[in-house]
Scaffold this active site. Structure first.
Site, PDB file in Angstrom:
ATOM      1  N   TYR A 124      11.829   4.215   0.051  1.00  0.00           N
ATOM      2  CA  TYR A 124      10.719   4.594  -0.832  1.00  0.00           C
ATOM      3  C   TYR A 124       9.827   5.643  -0.182  1.00  0.00           C
ATOM      4  CZ  TYR A 124      12.413   0.087  -2.385  1.00  0.00           C
ATOM      5  OH  TYR A 124      13.222  -0.954  -2.751  1.00  0.00           O
ATOM      6  N   HIS A 177       0.842   5.714   1.026  1.00  0.00           N
ATOM      7  CA  HIS A 177       0.208   6.897   1.606  1.00  0.00           C
ATOM      8  C   HIS A 177       0.858   8.102   0.956  1.00  0.00           C
ATOM      9  CE1 HIS A 177      -1.527   4.547   4.888  1.00  0.00           C
ATOM     10  NE2 HIS A 177      -0.329   4.034   5.110  1.00  0.00           N
ATOM     11  N   HIS A 221       0.852  -1.195   0.000  1.00  0.00           N
ATOM     12  CA  HIS A 221       0.000   0.000   0.000  1.00  0.00           C
ATOM     13  C   HIS A 221       0.884   1.239   0.000  1.00  0.00           C
ATOM     14  CE1 HIS A 221       0.767  -0.314   4.358  1.00  0.00           C
ATOM     15  NE2 HIS A 221       0.316   0.928   4.502  1.00  0.00           N
TER      16      HIS A 221
END
Length: 177
Positions: free
Chosen positions: A140, A54, A52
């Site tokens: 990342y 954000h 996932h």
């Protein structure tokens, strides 16, 4: 809210175990760059985790179309990968891939405190999920740009560090409440 700032959470359909996003990080970066060229937005913060991501985006004045930006990002990323995932009959009938959850979560940033909280949340997320012992170890993330600009110390929210006067465990528990 046209031209506003938004926090997003976007998930893969099959979350655990899945490292698709970090395994194909260069593709994801390329897709985001191409979408931004056609449909501009400012990346305030971003963290990509294995399953996932954000981020906090600011859209141009008069523009509130984040949904189509996400549609393009998901679509282009998916089309660039071979079909190896399990797909439901419904997804096959609709011509959909089985990589992303259909929806995403968005939150309108209300004020400076809300903005700072969500930027921090993006950056602390790899630590929260146990991927690293200190935020600086996760590659990342826009955290590294924030360090270069002097907005965070390199060892912010690392093992044994505190954040806003809270012990790290308490900070993790209080993020986004």
């Amino acid at each position: 809210m046209a031209g506003g700032t938004y926090f997003f959470t976007v998930n893969l359909l099959e979350r655990y175990p899945n490292d698709l996003l970090v395994r194909h990080i260069d593709l994801l970066r390329s897709v985001v760059t191409k979408v931004r060229q056609k449909r501009p937005f400012h990346i305030d913060a971003w963290v990509v985790l294995p399953d996932h991501l954000h981020c906090v985006w600011t859209l141009p004045p008069g523009d509130d179309d984040f949904s189509n930006r996400w549609r393009l990002i998901k679509q282009r990323f998916s089309k660039a990968l071979p079909i190896t995932e399990r797909r439901s009959k419904v997804r096959i009938a609709c011509g959909e891939r089985g990589l992303w959850q259909r929806r995403f979560w968005e939150h309108v940033i209300r004020d400076d405190r809300d903005y700072a909280t969500h930027i921090d949340y993006c950056h602390i997320n790899p630590l929260k999920h146990g991927y690293v012992q200190q935020v600086a170890d996760w590659p990342y993330s826009t955290f590294h740009r924030y360090v270069e600009r002097g907005l965070y110390p390199l060892h912010w929210a690392g093992k044994g560090e505190t954040t806003d006067g809270l012990e790290l465990e308490e900070y993790r528990d209080n993020c986004l409440r």
